[in-house]
Scaffold this motif. Structure first.
Motif, PDB file in Angstrom:
ATOM      1  N   GLU A 154      48.304  12.237  -4.009  1.00  0.00           N
ATOM      2  CA  GLU A 154      48.740  12.785  -5.294  1.00  0.00           C
ATOM      3  C   GLU A 154      48.542  14.305  -5.285  1.00  0.00           C
ATOM      4  O   GLU A 154      47.465  14.790  -4.921  1.00  0.00           O
ATOM      5  CB  GLU A 154      47.917  12.178  -6.427  1.00  0.00           C
ATOM      6  CG  GLU A 154      48.091  10.685  -6.592  1.00  0.00           C
ATOM      7  CD  GLU A 154      48.971  10.350  -7.782  1.00  0.00           C
ATOM      8  OE1 GLU A 154      48.953  11.076  -8.775  1.00  0.00           O
ATOM      9  OE2 GLU A 154      49.694   9.344  -7.687  1.00  0.00           O
TER      10      GLU A 154
ATOM     11  N   ASN B  95      48.433  17.356  -7.818  1.00  0.00           N
ATOM     12  CA  ASN B  95      48.324  17.668  -9.237  1.00  0.00           C
ATOM     13  C   ASN B  95      48.147  19.170  -9.421  1.00  0.00           C
ATOM     14  O   ASN B  95      47.208  19.758  -8.882  1.00  0.00           O
ATOM     15  CB  ASN B  95      47.118  16.914  -9.828  1.00  0.00           C
ATOM     16  CG  ASN B  95      46.862  17.262 -11.282  1.00  0.00           C
ATOM     17  OD1 ASN B  95      47.789  17.324 -12.092  1.00  0.00           O
ATOM     18  ND2 ASN B  95      45.603  17.478 -11.619  1.00  0.00           N
TER      19      ASN B  95
ATOM     20  N   THR C  46      53.344  15.874  -7.668  1.00  0.00           N
ATOM     21  CA  THR C  46      53.359  14.534  -8.251  1.00  0.00           C
ATOM     22  C   THR C  46      53.172  14.602  -9.757  1.00  0.00           C
ATOM     23  O   THR C  46      53.827  13.882 -10.518  1.00  0.00           O
ATOM     24  CB  THR C  46      52.218  13.676  -7.661  1.00  0.00           C
ATOM     25  OG1 THR C  46      52.158  13.841  -6.248  1.00  0.00           O
ATOM     26  CG2 THR C  46      52.413  12.206  -8.005  1.00  0.00           C
ATOM     27  N   GLN C  47      52.263  15.475 -10.178  1.00  0.00           N
ATOM     28  CA  GLN C  47      51.871  15.542 -11.582  1.00  0.00           C
ATOM     29  C   GLN C  47      51.601  16.987 -11.992  1.00  0.00           C
ATOM     30  O   GLN C  47      51.032  17.760 -11.224  1.00  0.00           O
ATOM     31  CB  GLN C  47      50.602  14.709 -11.789  1.00  0.00           C
ATOM     32  CG  GLN C  47      49.989  14.765 -13.179  1.00  0.00           C
ATOM     33  CD  GLN C  47      48.788  13.842 -13.268  1.00  0.00           C
ATOM     34  OE1 GLN C  47      48.918  12.699 -13.647  1.00  0.00           O
ATOM     35  NE2 GLN C  47      47.612  14.336 -12.908  1.00  0.00           N
TER      36      GLN C  47
ATOM     37  N   GLN D 230      59.704  16.306 -16.668  1.00  0.00           N
ATOM     38  CA  GLN D 230      60.115  14.920 -16.407  1.00  0.00           C
ATOM     39  C   GLN D 230      61.553  14.841 -15.921  1.00  0.00           C
ATOM     40  O   GLN D 230      61.885  14.002 -15.075  1.00  0.00           O
ATOM     41  CB  GLN D 230      59.916  14.079 -17.669  1.00  0.00           C
ATOM     42  CG  GLN D 230      58.457  13.858 -18.015  1.00  0.00           C
ATOM     43  CD  GLN D 230      58.273  13.115 -19.315  1.00  0.00           C
ATOM     44  OE1 GLN D 230      59.174  13.040 -20.145  1.00  0.00           O
ATOM     45  NE2 GLN D 230      57.096  12.558 -19.519  1.00  0.00           N
TER      46      GLN D 230
ATOM     47  N   ARG E 232      55.640  13.827 -13.067  1.00  0.00           N
ATOM     48  CA  ARG E 232      54.812  13.150 -14.070  1.00  0.00           C
ATOM     49  C   ARG E 232      53.995  14.187 -14.841  1.00  0.00           C
ATOM     50  O   ARG E 232      53.527  15.176 -14.261  1.00  0.00           O
ATOM     51  CB  ARG E 232      53.872  12.162 -13.385  1.00  0.00           C
ATOM     52  CG  ARG E 232      53.084  11.287 -14.351  1.00  0.00           C
ATOM     53  CD  ARG E 232      52.261  10.265 -13.593  1.00  0.00           C
ATOM     54  NE  ARG E 232      51.138  10.860 -12.913  1.00  0.00           N
ATOM     55  CZ  ARG E 232      50.758  10.553 -11.679  1.00  0.00           C
ATOM     56  NH1 ARG E 232      51.425   9.692 -10.948  1.00  0.00           N
ATOM     57  NH2 ARG E 232      49.696  11.126 -11.151  1.00  0.00           N
ATOM     58  N   THR E 233      53.817  13.962 -16.130  1.00  0.00           N
ATOM     59  CA  THR E 233      53.088  14.929 -16.950  1.00  0.00           C
ATOM     60  C   THR E 233      51.817  14.327 -17.528  1.00  0.00           C
ATOM     61  O   THR E 233      51.732  13.139 -17.813  1.00  0.00           O
ATOM     62  CB  THR E 233      53.956  15.440 -18.111  1.00  0.00           C
ATOM     63  OG1 THR E 233      54.361  14.331 -18.915  1.00  0.00           O
ATOM     64  CG2 THR E 233      55.179  16.175 -17.595  1.00  0.00           C
ATOM     65  N   SER E 234      50.827  15.193 -17.700  1.00  0.00           N
ATOM     66  CA  SER E 234      49.569  14.822 -18.335  1.00  0.00           C
ATOM     67  C   SER E 234      49.153  15.977 -19.245  1.00  0.00           C
ATOM     68  O   SER E 234      49.395  17.148 -18.923  1.00  0.00           O
ATOM     69  CB  SER E 234      48.491  14.559 -17.283  1.00  0.00           C
ATOM     70  OG  SER E 234      47.265  14.189 -17.878  1.00  0.00           O
TER      71      SER E 234
ATOM     72  N   THR F  11      54.591  12.592 -23.258  1.00  0.00           N
ATOM     73  CA  THR F  11      53.855  12.710 -22.001  1.00  0.00           C
ATOM     74  C   THR F  11      53.615  11.346 -21.366  1.00  0.00           C
ATOM     75  O   THR F  11      53.581  10.323 -22.053  1.00  0.00           O
ATOM     76  CB  THR F  11      52.507  13.434 -22.224  1.00  0.00           C
ATOM     77  OG1 THR F  11      51.915  13.742 -20.955  1.00  0.00           O
ATOM     78  CG2 THR F  11      51.535  12.571 -23.014  1.00  0.00           C
ATOM     79  N   ASN F  12      53.432  11.357 -20.052  1.00  0.00           N
ATOM     80  CA  ASN F  12      53.110  10.113 -19.337  1.00  0.00           C
ATOM     81  C   ASN F  12      51.640   9.754 -19.448  1.00  0.00           C
ATOM     82  O   ASN F  12      51.281   8.580 -19.543  1.00  0.00           O
ATOM     83  CB  ASN F  12      53.464  10.244 -17.853  1.00  0.00           C
ATOM     84  CG  ASN F  12      54.907  10.619 -17.631  1.00  0.00           C
ATOM     85  OD1 ASN F  12      55.199  11.770 -17.316  1.00  0.00           O
ATOM     86  ND2 ASN F  12      55.830   9.680 -17.795  1.00  0.00           N
ATOM     87  N   ARG F  13      50.780  10.792 -19.411  1.00  0.00           N
ATOM     88  CA  ARG F  13      49.341  10.568 -19.394  1.00  0.00           C
ATOM     89  C   ARG F  13      48.627  11.607 -20.254  1.00  0.00           C
ATOM     90  O   ARG F  13      49.194  12.629 -20.632  1.00  0.00           O
ATOM     91  CB  ARG F  13      48.776  10.643 -17.966  1.00  0.00           C
ATOM     92  CG  ARG F  13      49.295   9.580 -17.019  1.00  0.00           C
ATOM     93  CD  ARG F  13      48.553   9.652 -15.683  1.00  0.00           C
ATOM     94  NE  ARG F  13      49.049   8.675 -14.720  1.00  0.00           N
ATOM     95  CZ  ARG F  13      48.511   8.452 -13.532  1.00  0.00           C
ATOM     96  NH1 ARG F  13      47.437   9.139 -13.151  1.00  0.00           N
ATOM     97  NH2 ARG F  13      49.033   7.549 -12.711  1.00  0.00           N
TER      98      ARG F  13
END
Length: 237
Positions: free
Chosen positions: A66, A68, A87-88, A122, A127-129, A147-149
């Motif tokens: 991952e 980030n 990834t994020q 997105q 992927r968003t947090s 948001t995803n997370r």
């Protein structure tokens, strides 16, 4: 199992203190993945006082776990993330002169801004947090942004736990339950360490990922990087 993402900002700080390329950030990222880390986190800031924007680019082909990237979504950060496509992306509302992150988003006040930024990431497959304080209404607000997370900001937990107050984890567990019910993934980070990570993990339902940097690097000075990563992994299983 909760994934361990290692924040390597401190490695860049050490490198920059001598003006050379030792320790090498990319080689360190490759090593920690080889040792078992399940993600690499960086938090570039506009003044590039530790991680440089070029580091983000150089790391991209070498991070096979991952990847980030954290930061305040100013234009230069957004442009970098869209170029690198990690990834994020974790959105953090830190001031440009902040030594470290010290608060989560007001997801209600900044809803419209966050909606636009999150949608852009997105739409590019990222992927968003959102970095948030353990407040139920902020979790509900995060859901409205798309948001995803969320990433729970754990400094208060770590401080109080160190004083012997285990009840401090309750707002975090309550927020995790709400997030799970709302369909949001749950990450966490800030001042988590070998002393508190096992208790935190056991208390937070559905914890997907922790991002740990300062404590892990400090502990590694005494115990060794490979050993420390294995110790975290055992505690997170």
């Amino acid at each position: 199992m909760t994934k361990l993402s290692v924040n390597i900002n401190k490695i860049a700080t050490l490198r920059n203190s001598r003006g050379g390329d030792v320790p090498n950030v990319v080689e360190f990222a490759k090593d920690i993945q080889r040792f078992g880390a399940e993600g690499v986190t960086i938090h570039p800031r506009p003044d590039e006082r530790h991680i440089r924007y070029q580091d983000a680019r150089d790391l991209k082909p070498e991070v096979y776990t991952e990847y980030n990237i954290e930061g305040n979504p100013i234009k230069s950060f957004i442009d970098l993330a869209l170029e690198v496509k990690p990834t994020q992306v974790t959105l953090v509302p830190d001031a440009e002169d902040a030594i470290t992150s010290n608060a989560g988003w007001d997801t209600i006040k900044h809803k419209d801004f966050l909606v636009d930024v999150i949608k852009e990431f997105q739409n590019n497959g990222i992927r968003t947090s959102i970095f948030v304080d353990p407040v139920l209404k902020q979790i509900e607000g995060a859901k409205e942004t798309g948001t995803n997370r969320i990433e729970l900001y754990t400094e208060s937990f770590a401080h109080q736990y160190g004083l012997g107050n285990k009840e401090v984890v309750k707002p975090y567990s309550d927020c995790a339950v709400l997030a799970n019910n709302l369909g949001l993934g749950v990450n966490a980070g800030h001042d988590l360490s070998l002393d508190n990570i096992e208790f935190f993990k056991q208390s937070i339902p559905g914890l997907l990922e922790v991002s740990i940097g300062h404590a892990l690097i400090a502990e590694s000075l005494y115990l060794g990087v490979e050993n420390v990563i294995q110790m975290y992994l055992r505690k997170l299983k």
